[in-house]
Design a protein around this motif. Sequence first.
Motif, PDB file in Angstrom:
ATOM      1  N   ALA A   3       9.574   0.653  -3.917  1.00 24.32           N
ATOM      2  CA  ALA A   3       9.584   0.929  -5.358  1.00 24.32           C
ATOM      3  C   ALA A   3       9.838  -0.367  -6.131  1.00 24.32           C
ATOM      4  O   ALA A   3       9.252  -0.599  -7.188  1.00 24.32           O
ATOM      5  CB  ALA A   3      10.641   1.970  -5.700  1.00 24.32           C
ATOM      6  N   SER A   4      10.697  -1.207  -5.577  1.00 23.10           N
ATOM      7  CA  SER A   4      10.978  -2.492  -6.201  1.00 23.10           C
ATOM      8  C   SER A   4       9.704  -3.324  -6.317  1.00 23.10           C
ATOM      9  O   SER A   4       9.441  -3.947  -7.353  1.00 23.10           O
ATOM     10  CB  SER A   4      12.026  -3.237  -5.375  1.00 23.10           C
ATOM     11  OG  SER A   4      12.268  -4.507  -5.905  1.00 23.10           O
ATOM     12  N   TYR A   5       8.905  -3.309  -5.272  1.00 20.92           N
ATOM     13  CA  TYR A   5       7.645  -4.062  -5.275  1.00 20.92           C
ATOM     14  C   TYR A   5       6.682  -3.512  -6.326  1.00 20.92           C
ATOM     15  O   TYR A   5       6.000  -4.271  -7.017  1.00 20.92           O
ATOM     16  CB  TYR A   5       7.014  -4.033  -3.885  1.00 20.92           C
ATOM     17  CG  TYR A   5       5.748  -4.858  -3.790  1.00 20.92           C
ATOM     18  CD1 TYR A   5       5.799  -6.245  -3.926  1.00 20.92           C
ATOM     19  CD2 TYR A   5       4.519  -4.263  -3.589  1.00 20.92           C
ATOM     20  CE1 TYR A   5       4.646  -7.010  -3.851  1.00 20.92           C
ATOM     21  CE2 TYR A   5       3.366  -5.022  -3.511  1.00 20.92           C
ATOM     22  CZ  TYR A   5       3.437  -6.391  -3.641  1.00 20.92           C
ATOM     23  OH  TYR A   5       2.297  -7.161  -3.571  1.00 20.92           O
ATOM     24  N   SER A  35      11.161 -13.958  -7.451  1.00 22.25           N
ATOM     25  CA  SER A  35      11.527 -12.549  -7.293  1.00 22.25           C
ATOM     26  C   SER A  35      10.548 -11.825  -6.382  1.00 22.25           C
ATOM     27  O   SER A  35      10.940 -11.036  -5.521  1.00 22.25           O
ATOM     28  CB  SER A  35      11.568 -11.850  -8.651  1.00 22.25           C
ATOM     29  OG  SER A  35      12.552 -12.392  -9.474  1.00 22.25           O
ATOM     30  N   LYS A  36       9.273 -12.094  -6.597  1.00 21.20           N
ATOM     31  CA  LYS A  36       8.241 -11.451  -5.790  1.00 21.20           C
ATOM     32  C   LYS A  36       8.399 -11.836  -4.320  1.00 21.20           C
ATOM     33  O   LYS A  36       8.312 -10.975  -3.428  1.00 21.20           O
ATOM     34  CB  LYS A  36       6.858 -11.860  -6.309  1.00 21.20           C
ATOM     35  CG  LYS A  36       5.711 -11.126  -5.668  1.00 21.20           C
ATOM     36  CD  LYS A  36       4.396 -11.531  -6.341  1.00 21.20           C
ATOM     37  CE  LYS A  36       3.209 -10.836  -5.724  1.00 21.20           C
ATOM     38  NZ  LYS A  36       1.948 -11.248  -6.378  1.00 21.20           N
ATOM     39  N   ALA A  37       8.649 -13.107  -4.046  1.00 19.87           N
ATOM     40  CA  ALA A  37       8.847 -13.572  -2.671  1.00 19.87           C
ATOM     41  C   ALA A  37      10.075 -12.905  -2.054  1.00 19.87           C
ATOM     42  O   ALA A  37      10.051 -12.510  -0.878  1.00 19.87           O
ATOM     43  CB  ALA A  37       8.988 -15.089  -2.636  1.00 19.87           C
ATOM     44  N   ASP A  38      11.131 -12.755  -2.830  1.00 17.15           N
ATOM     45  CA  ASP A  38      12.360 -12.116  -2.353  1.00 17.15           C
ATOM     46  C   ASP A  38      12.079 -10.671  -1.948  1.00 17.15           C
ATOM     47  O   ASP A  38      12.499 -10.208  -0.888  1.00 17.15           O
ATOM     48  CB  ASP A  38      13.425 -12.171  -3.443  1.00 17.15           C
ATOM     49  CG  ASP A  38      14.777 -11.687  -2.977  1.00 17.15           C
ATOM     50  OD1 ASP A  38      15.034 -11.661  -1.767  1.00 17.15           O
ATOM     51  OD2 ASP A  38      15.600 -11.329  -3.849  1.00 17.15           O
ATOM     52  N   ILE A  39      11.343  -9.950  -2.787  1.00 19.19           N
ATOM     53  CA  ILE A  39      11.022  -8.554  -2.498  1.00 19.19           C
ATOM     54  C   ILE A  39      10.111  -8.458  -1.269  1.00 19.19           C
ATOM     55  O   ILE A  39      10.349  -7.633  -0.374  1.00 19.19           O
ATOM     56  CB  ILE A  39      10.374  -7.893  -3.723  1.00 19.19           C
ATOM     57  CG1 ILE A  39      11.398  -7.793  -4.861  1.00 19.19           C
ATOM     58  CG2 ILE A  39       9.802  -6.520  -3.380  1.00 19.19           C
ATOM     59  CD1 ILE A  39      10.803  -7.482  -6.214  1.00 19.19           C
ATOM     60  N   LEU A  40       9.085  -9.297  -1.215  1.00 18.92           N
ATOM     61  CA  LEU A  40       8.168  -9.272  -0.076  1.00 18.92           C
ATOM     62  C   LEU A  40       8.880  -9.636   1.221  1.00 18.92           C
ATOM     63  O   LEU A  40       8.592  -9.072   2.286  1.00 18.92           O
ATOM     64  CB  LEU A  40       6.988 -10.213  -0.327  1.00 18.92           C
ATOM     65  CG  LEU A  40       5.989  -9.731  -1.379  1.00 18.92           C
ATOM     66  CD1 LEU A  40       5.057 -10.857  -1.797  1.00 18.92           C
ATOM     67  CD2 LEU A  40       5.204  -8.544  -0.858  1.00 18.92           C
ATOM     68  N   GLU A  41       9.834 -10.557   1.133  1.00 19.56           N
ATOM     69  CA  GLU A  41      10.617 -10.915   2.316  1.00 19.56           C
ATOM     70  C   GLU A  41      11.439  -9.704   2.770  1.00 19.56           C
ATOM     71  O   GLU A  41      11.552  -9.422   3.963  1.00 19.56           O
ATOM     72  CB  GLU A  41      11.522 -12.110   2.002  1.00 19.56           C
ATOM     73  CG  GLU A  41      12.267 -12.675   3.193  1.00 19.56           C
ATOM     74  CD  GLU A  41      13.640 -12.063   3.398  1.00 19.56           C
ATOM     75  OE1 GLU A  41      14.069 -11.947   4.551  1.00 19.56           O
ATOM     76  OE2 GLU A  41      14.288 -11.691   2.401  1.00 19.56           O
ATOM     77  N   GLY A  42      11.990  -8.959   1.813  1.00 18.75           N
ATOM     78  CA  GLY A  42      12.731  -7.739   2.135  1.00 18.75           C
ATOM     79  C   GLY A  42      11.858  -6.670   2.772  1.00 18.75           C
ATOM     80  O   GLY A  42      12.323  -5.868   3.585  1.00 18.75           O
ATOM     81  N   ASN A  98      14.495 -17.685   5.020  1.00 19.10           N
ATOM     82  CA  ASN A  98      14.379 -16.344   5.603  1.00 19.10           C
ATOM     83  C   ASN A  98      12.928 -15.991   5.931  1.00 19.10           C
ATOM     84  O   ASN A  98      12.657 -15.328   6.933  1.00 19.10           O
ATOM     85  CB  ASN A  98      14.959 -15.295   4.656  1.00 19.10           C
ATOM     86  CG  ASN A  98      16.460 -15.373   4.563  1.00 19.10           C
ATOM     87  OD1 ASN A  98      17.115 -15.986   5.404  1.00 19.10           O
ATOM     88  ND2 ASN A  98      17.022 -14.765   3.543  1.00 19.10           N
ATOM     89  N   ILE A  99      12.016 -16.422   5.089  1.00 18.14           N
ATOM     90  CA  ILE A  99      10.594 -16.154   5.324  1.00 18.14           C
ATOM     91  C   ILE A  99      10.129 -16.861   6.600  1.00 18.14           C
ATOM     92  O   ILE A  99       9.487 -16.252   7.460  1.00 18.14           O
ATOM     93  CB  ILE A  99       9.745 -16.593   4.115  1.00 18.14           C
ATOM     94  CG1 ILE A  99      10.040 -15.700   2.907  1.00 18.14           C
ATOM     95  CG2 ILE A  99       8.263 -16.570   4.452  1.00 18.14           C
ATOM     96  CD1 ILE A  99       9.493 -16.225   1.592  1.00 18.14           C
ATOM     97  N   TYR A 100      10.464 -18.135   6.730  1.00 20.22           N
ATOM     98  CA  TYR A 100      10.046 -18.870   7.933  1.00 20.22           C
ATOM     99  C   TYR A 100      10.692 -18.275   9.187  1.00 20.22           C
ATOM    100  O   TYR A 100      10.059 -18.189  10.241  1.00 20.22           O
ATOM    101  CB  TYR A 100      10.364 -20.358   7.812  1.00 20.22           C
ATOM    102  CG  TYR A 100       9.331 -21.104   7.003  1.00 20.22           C
ATOM    103  CD1 TYR A 100       8.035 -21.271   7.481  1.00 20.22           C
ATOM    104  CD2 TYR A 100       9.638 -21.634   5.750  1.00 20.22           C
ATOM    105  CE1 TYR A 100       7.074 -21.949   6.748  1.00 20.22           C
ATOM    106  CE2 TYR A 100       8.682 -22.306   5.006  1.00 20.22           C
ATOM    107  CZ  TYR A 100       7.405 -22.466   5.508  1.00 20.22           C
ATOM    108  OH  TYR A 100       6.454 -23.120   4.778  1.00 20.22           O
TER     109      TYR A 100
END
Length: 171
Positions: free
Chosen positions: A35-37, A62-69, A108-110
């Motif tokens: 839902a956040s995305y 923010s978008k990267a943070d959500i996608l990482e989640g 975190n992404i890497y």
Amino acid sequence: VINEAKDILSNSMLYGIYSDMSWALLKQKVSDPEASYKYILLAEEYVTDNEQYNIGLYHLISKADILEGLKRYDEALTAILEAEVKYEKEISELSKDMYSYLVYIEKNIYYGLGQYKEAYNLKTQLIQQTIQFYQQDNLLEIEELRLRYESEQADLLNKILEEKKSLNTLE
């Protein structure tokens, strides 16, 4: 709020509403990243022609943070790399906390992608920057204390001189 938002003409207000909804859904006790995305995508519509400074950069973070989640690491990395290319100058002007947060998300992404060496390098960079930030803050505090001490010392010296002057006048 969202129903009332249709009457709002300000892109920055609409962006704020949708991005804050996205953030709230992501950071609540029982997180809802999907839902956040959806809300961050709605917010994305209001990034262009937005009067807020660096809104595009903050949006990509923010978008990267959500996608990482969501463990959608490739898309998250794309958002981070787009931010780094598109907003290179603005990234150098970010606050210490926001810059650290950007590096933290990238690390975190890497890590999620299994690129452990890159994640390790970013974590090392983050630690070194944090130490440097604390050292800078300490130096500023020391300088501020020194100036305050010198000011108090000058005030005391002036007071002593005034008292000596009044004694001389009395004599």
